[in-house]
Write a protein that holds these residues in place. Structure first.
Motif, PDB file in Angstrom:
ATOM      1  N   LEU A   9       0.852  -1.185   0.000  1.00 55.21           N
ATOM      2  CA  LEU A   9       0.000   0.000   0.000  1.00 55.21           C
ATOM      3  C   LEU A   9       0.883   1.228   0.000  1.00 55.21           C
ATOM      4  CD1 LEU A   9      -1.109  -2.117   2.449  1.00 55.21           C
ATOM      5  CD2 LEU A   9      -3.037  -0.588   2.245  1.00 55.21           C
ATOM      6  N   GLY A  10       0.491   2.256  -0.726  1.00 55.93           N
ATOM      7  CA  GLY A  10       1.249   3.490  -0.711  1.00 55.93           C
ATOM      8  C   GLY A  10       0.427   4.658  -1.204  1.00 55.93           C
ATOM      9  N   CYS A  11       0.863   5.849  -0.833  1.00 53.14           N
ATOM     10  CA  CYS A  11       0.243   7.078  -1.339  1.00 53.14           C
ATOM     11  C   CYS A  11       1.198   8.232  -1.066  1.00 53.14           C
ATOM     12  CB  CYS A  11      -1.107   7.335  -0.691  1.00 53.14           C
ATOM     13  SG  CYS A  11      -1.035   7.813   1.044  1.00 53.14           S
ATOM     14  N   ASN A  12       1.053   9.269  -1.848  1.00 56.63           N
ATOM     15  CA  ASN A  12       1.764  10.496  -1.510  1.00 56.63           C
ATOM     16  C   ASN A  12       0.843  11.711  -1.543  1.00 56.63           C
ATOM     17  OD1 ASN A  12       1.703  10.626  -4.322  1.00 56.63           O
ATOM     18  ND2 ASN A  12       3.801  11.336  -4.529  1.00 56.63           N
ATOM     19  N   LEU A  13      -0.437  11.487  -1.759  1.00 56.49           N
ATOM     20  CA  LEU A  13      -1.454  12.538  -1.668  1.00 56.49           C
ATOM     21  C   LEU A  13      -2.580  12.021  -0.772  1.00 56.49           C
ATOM     22  CD1 LEU A  13      -1.757  13.514  -5.452  1.00 56.49           C
ATOM     23  CD2 LEU A  13      -0.439  14.698  -3.681  1.00 56.49           C
ATOM     24  N   PRO A  14      -3.056  12.809   0.189  1.00 56.04           N
ATOM     25  CA  PRO A  14      -4.115  12.314   1.068  1.00 56.04           C
ATOM     26  C   PRO A  14      -5.506  12.331   0.442  1.00 56.04           C
ATOM     27  CG  PRO A  14      -3.485  14.527   1.710  1.00 56.04           C
ATOM     28  CD  PRO A  14      -2.541  14.106   0.614  1.00 56.04           C
ATOM     29  N   GLY A  15      -5.660  12.967  -0.707  1.00 58.14           N
ATOM     30  CA  GLY A  15      -6.978  13.031  -1.336  1.00 58.14           C
ATOM     31  C   GLY A  15      -7.974  13.698  -0.406  1.00 58.14           C
ATOM     32  N   ALA A  16      -9.136  13.097  -0.214  1.00 58.34           N
ATOM     33  CA  ALA A  16     -10.196  13.661   0.614  1.00 58.34           C
ATOM     34  C   ALA A  16      -9.982  13.395   2.100  1.00 58.34           C
ATOM     35  CB  ALA A  16     -11.538  13.080   0.171  1.00 58.34           C
ATOM     36  N   TYR A  17      -8.890  12.735   2.464  1.00 55.96           N
ATOM     37  CA  TYR A  17      -8.634  12.364   3.856  1.00 55.96           C
ATOM     38  C   TYR A  17      -7.742  13.402   4.533  1.00 55.96           C
ATOM     39  CZ  TYR A  17     -10.900   8.075   2.606  1.00 55.96           C
ATOM     40  OH  TYR A  17     -11.842   7.171   2.191  1.00 55.96           O
ATOM     41  N   THR A  18      -7.742  13.400   5.855  1.00 54.58           N
ATOM     42  CA  THR A  18      -6.994  14.405   6.604  1.00 54.58           C
ATOM     43  C   THR A  18      -5.492  14.184   6.562  1.00 54.58           C
ATOM     44  OG1 THR A  18      -7.322  13.142   8.641  1.00 54.58           O
ATOM     45  CG2 THR A  18      -8.891  14.924   8.172  1.00 54.58           C
ATOM     46  N   SER A  19      -5.069  12.969   6.250  1.00 52.03           N
ATOM     47  CA  SER A  19      -3.633  12.678   6.170  1.00 52.03           C
ATOM     48  C   SER A  19      -3.431  11.405   5.354  1.00 52.03           C
ATOM     49  CB  SER A  19      -3.039  12.482   7.569  1.00 52.03           C
ATOM     50  OG  SER A  19      -3.527  11.276   8.152  1.00 52.03           O
ATOM     51  N   ARG A  20      -2.201  11.176   4.975  1.00 52.89           N
ATOM     52  CA  ARG A  20      -1.868   9.944   4.264  1.00 52.89           C
ATOM     53  C   ARG A  20      -2.117   8.732   5.160  1.00 52.89           C
ATOM     54  NH1 ARG A  20       4.158  10.913   2.770  1.00 52.89           N
ATOM     55  NH2 ARG A  20       4.031  11.313   4.990  1.00 52.89           N
ATOM     56  N   GLU A  21      -1.814   8.856   6.465  1.00 54.03           N
ATOM     57  CA  GLU A  21      -2.034   7.749   7.396  1.00 54.03           C
ATOM     58  C   GLU A  21      -3.502   7.365   7.463  1.00 54.03           C
ATOM     59  OE1 GLU A  21       1.680   9.873   8.479  1.00 54.03           O
ATOM     60  OE2 GLU A  21      -0.361  10.556   8.174  1.00 54.03           O
ATOM     61  N   VAL A  22      -4.370   8.360   7.562  1.00 54.26           N
ATOM     62  CA  VAL A  22      -5.813   8.096   7.626  1.00 54.26           C
ATOM     63  C   VAL A  22      -6.272   7.433   6.328  1.00 54.26           C
ATOM     64  CG1 VAL A  22      -8.105   9.163   7.784  1.00 54.26           C
ATOM     65  CG2 VAL A  22      -6.270   9.902   9.330  1.00 54.26           C
ATOM     66  N   LEU A  23      -5.776   7.902   5.200  1.00 53.83           N
ATOM     67  CA  LEU A  23      -6.122   7.295   3.910  1.00 53.83           C
ATOM     68  C   LEU A  23      -5.712   5.825   3.872  1.00 53.83           C
ATOM     69  CD1 LEU A  23      -6.903   7.419   0.835  1.00 53.83           C
ATOM     70  CD2 LEU A  23      -4.537   8.051   0.448  1.00 53.83           C
ATOM     71  N   LEU A  24      -4.463   5.525   4.244  1.00 56.81           N
ATOM     72  CA  LEU A  24      -4.003   4.136   4.165  1.00 56.81           C
ATOM     73  C   LEU A  24      -4.696   3.239   5.184  1.00 56.81           C
ATOM     74  CD1 LEU A  24      -0.185   4.534   3.428  1.00 56.81           C
ATOM     75  CD2 LEU A  24      -2.037   4.000   1.833  1.00 56.81           C
ATOM     76  N   GLU A  25      -4.974   3.754   6.378  1.00 57.44           N
ATOM     77  CA  GLU A  25      -5.725   2.964   7.368  1.00 57.44           C
ATOM     78  C   GLU A  25      -7.133   2.667   6.835  1.00 57.44           C
ATOM     79  OE1 GLU A  25      -4.770   1.499  10.151  1.00 57.44           O
ATOM     80  OE2 GLU A  25      -2.788   2.402  10.347  1.00 57.44           O
ATOM     81  N   SER A  26      -7.740   3.651   6.186  1.00 57.33           N
ATOM     82  CA  SER A  26      -9.072   3.454   5.605  1.00 57.33           C
ATOM     83  C   SER A  26      -9.031   2.429   4.478  1.00 57.33           C
ATOM     84  CB  SER A  26      -9.636   4.784   5.097  1.00 57.33           C
ATOM     85  OG  SER A  26      -9.801   5.686   6.171  1.00 57.33           O
ATOM     86  N   ALA A  27      -7.976   2.469   3.670  1.00 56.23           N
ATOM     87  CA  ALA A  27      -7.824   1.476   2.603  1.00 56.23           C
ATOM     88  C   ALA A  27      -7.672   0.074   3.189  1.00 56.23           C
ATOM     89  CB  ALA A  27      -6.624   1.831   1.719  1.00 56.23           C
ATOM     90  N   LEU A  28      -6.877  -0.063   4.242  1.00 53.99           N
ATOM     91  CA  LEU A  28      -6.754  -1.370   4.910  1.00 53.99           C
ATOM     92  C   LEU A  28      -8.114  -1.850   5.398  1.00 53.99           C
ATOM     93  CD1 LEU A  28      -3.561  -1.181   7.164  1.00 53.99           C
ATOM     94  CD2 LEU A  28      -4.023  -2.866   5.380  1.00 53.99           C
ATOM     95  N   ASP A  29      -8.894  -0.943   5.986  1.00 58.24           N
ATOM     96  CA  ASP A  29     -10.228  -1.296   6.488  1.00 58.24           C
ATOM     97  C   ASP A  29     -11.167  -1.718   5.370  1.00 58.24           C
ATOM     98  OD1 ASP A  29      -9.381  -0.695   9.066  1.00 58.24           O
ATOM     99  OD2 ASP A  29     -10.351   1.284   9.104  1.00 58.24           O
ATOM    100  N   ALA A  30     -10.921  -1.250   4.133  1.00 61.69           N
ATOM    101  CA  ALA A  30     -11.789  -1.579   2.996  1.00 61.69           C
ATOM    102  C   ALA A  30     -11.492  -2.954   2.406  1.00 61.69           C
ATOM    103  CB  ALA A  30     -11.656  -0.505   1.913  1.00 61.69           C
ATOM    104  N   LEU A  31     -10.308  -3.502   2.640  1.00 63.04           N
ATOM    105  CA  LEU A  31      -9.911  -4.762   1.993  1.00 63.04           C
ATOM    106  C   LEU A  31     -10.829  -5.945   2.315  1.00 63.04           C
ATOM    107  CD1 LEU A  31      -6.000  -4.525   2.124  1.00 63.04           C
ATOM    108  CD2 LEU A  31      -7.550  -3.972   0.232  1.00 63.04           C
ATOM    109  N   PRO A  32     -11.251  -6.145   3.570  1.00 64.16           N
ATOM    110  CA  PRO A  32     -12.144  -7.288   3.820  1.00 64.16           C
ATOM    111  C   PRO A  32     -13.449  -7.220   3.022  1.00 64.16           C
ATOM    112  CG  PRO A  32     -11.190  -6.523   5.875  1.00 64.16           C
ATOM    113  CD  PRO A  32     -10.828  -5.506   4.817  1.00 64.16           C
ATOM    114  N   GLY A  33     -13.908  -6.021   2.726  1.00 63.98           N
ATOM    115  CA  GLY A  33     -15.142  -5.846   1.963  1.00 63.98           C
ATOM    116  C   GLY A  33     -15.051  -6.324   0.527  1.00 63.98           C
TER     117      GLY A  33
END
Length: 166
Positions: A9-33
């Protein structure tokens, strides 16, 4: 662990999220779905943008997942998650909100559009470092070296280092 399904997993832009960490944690949370159950995950690693270090820096990590999906279906699921998080594929190596790379799927795969293990993953410290953190004895299916060995010899992203986050 050699049969593991490994996702970087990686990113260098947070997009609509408050930080890159929040974005990547959210992506991890989406994987089981999408049928990818996270059984282990690394902490986050930072590195300069590559190949142009003047761009925004990256945050990277690795997850080991369990899935009944085929390698191709796993890749499609990952692309679907990227799209949900605002990833627009365009220019190669451009800044991005989310990059999910299928590094390994427990076997060697060579088809049009999919090569496993990932043909360049073993060269990248921002992939092998996090993988060595959670699966140091994982053995590359074609090279035969462990994640720990590959992290020591990786040539791309040599500036990658572990953050204090998870």
């Amino acid at each position: 662990m050699d049969e593991a399904v490994v996702v970087a997993l990686g990113c260098n832009l947070p997009g609509a999220y408050t930080s890159r960490e929040v974005l990547l944690e959210s992506a991890l949370d989406a994987l089981p779905g999408v049928g990818l159950n996270v059984i282990a995950r690394s902490g986050w690693w930072t590195s300069a943008a590559w190949p142009d270090p003047s761009g925004p820096g990256y945050l990277n990590g690795v997850a080991i997942v369990e899935t009944s999906l085929s390698p191709q279906a796993t890749l499609e699921a990952l692309h679907g998650v990227e799209a949900r998080f605002g990833r627009a594929r365009g220019e190669l190596n451009a800044a991005r909100t989310l990059d999910l790379d299928l590094i390994a799927h427990g076997r060697i795969v060579t088809t049009e559009g999919l090569v496993l293990p990932h043909p360049r993953g073993h060269e990248r410290l921002f992939v092998m470092g996090p993988l060595a953190e959670i699966a140091p004895d994982w053995r590359h299916p074609t090279i035969g070296e462990t994640a720990s060995d590959l992290a020591r010899t990786a040539q791309v992203g040599r500036d990658a280092s572990r953050t204090g986050l998870p």
